[in-house]
Design an enzyme around this catalytic site. Structure first.
Site, PDB file in Angstrom:
ATOM      1  N   LYS A  53       5.974  -2.866  -5.502  1.00 30.95           N
ATOM      2  CA  LYS A  53       6.130  -1.500  -5.477  1.00 30.95           C
ATOM      3  C   LYS A  53       5.115  -0.634  -5.058  1.00 30.95           C
ATOM      4  CE  LYS A  53      10.446  -1.823  -6.588  1.00 30.95           C
ATOM      5  NZ  LYS A  53      11.563  -1.449  -5.599  1.00 30.95           N
ATOM      6  N   HIS A  54       4.050  -1.156  -4.823  1.00 32.42           N
ATOM      7  CA  HIS A  54       2.898  -0.494  -4.674  1.00 32.42           C
ATOM      8  C   HIS A  54       2.035  -1.098  -3.495  1.00 32.42           C
ATOM      9  CE1 HIS A  54      -1.248   1.392  -5.214  1.00 32.42           C
ATOM     10  NE2 HIS A  54      -0.492   2.459  -5.863  1.00 32.42           N
ATOM     11  N   PHE A  55       2.262  -1.012  -2.290  1.00 24.68           N
ATOM     12  CA  PHE A  55       3.585  -0.119  -1.773  1.00 24.68           C
ATOM     13  C   PHE A  55       4.258  -1.088  -1.098  1.00 24.68           C
ATOM     14  CE2 PHE A  55       0.241   3.108  -2.474  1.00 24.68           C
ATOM     15  CZ  PHE A  55       0.931   4.020  -3.383  1.00 24.68           C
ATOM     16  N   ASN A  60      -1.047  -3.177  -2.380  1.00 26.22           N
ATOM     17  CA  ASN A  60      -2.419  -2.956  -2.809  1.00 26.22           C
ATOM     18  C   ASN A  60      -2.656  -2.418  -4.254  1.00 26.22           C
ATOM     19  OD1 ASN A  60      -3.056   0.139  -3.056  1.00 26.22           O
ATOM     20  ND2 ASN A  60      -1.860  -0.061  -1.275  1.00 26.22           N
TER      21      ASN A  60
END
Length: 158
Positions: A53-55, A60
């Site tokens: 989810k990041h990203f 990262n």
């Protein structure tokens, strides 16, 4: 207060650092001098819980977790002091700088230096690098509330 330097395996680290999976941001402490510094690393793989989810399409490591890694390493520099093993620490103030992204496959090298330790308050500096290049740094102030309360007016009671 200060003795010989030593290393901590993943299991030994948990005697000094109260965080656990998924929030333990250190895999190993390669060198710690109690009351002075702690050095170690976190190996990052695509399996880290935050990467999906990041990203999406550009994973990262969140900056907040880089800061957490530095704060945890500073905690190790403090909790390895005689009598402080396993004590809970809390953040008081952090000033952090981010310079580069940290990606899956990177090894995040983490260094923390304890600059001062007095009355349950520790001031220190952390630096994270990947392949020798600085990716983030922080000036940090943390406390062991159990100790700090002894020095507050009215013994910590409001």
């Amino acid at each position: 207060m200060v003795g010989k330097s030593f290393s901590l395996s993943a299991n030994e680290l948990q005697l000094y650092q109260p965080n656990r999976y998924p929030f333990l941001m250190i895999d190993r402490v390669t060198d710690v001098m109690p009351g002075k510094y702690a050095i170690g690393f976190k190996n990052l793989t695509n399996n880290e819980w935050y990467f999906p989810k990041h990203f999406e399409n550009h994973p990262n490591m969140p900056g907040a977790l880089q800061l957490e890694a530095m704060a945890q390493m500073l905690t190790v520099a403090i909790t390895t002091i005689d009598g402080l093993k396993g004590k809970i620490t809390h953040a008081l103030e952090h000033t952090v700088r981010f310079k580069k992204e940290v990606l899956p496959g990177d090894r995040l090298d983490i260094k923390a230096e304890l600059i001062s330790w007095k009355r349950g308050i520790g001031k220190g500096r952390g630096i994270c690098t990947v392949e020798g290049v600085e990716v983030s740094s922080a000036d940090m102030t943390i406390t062991i509330p159990e100790i700090l309360e002894r020095y507050l007016p009215n013994n910590g009671k409001i």
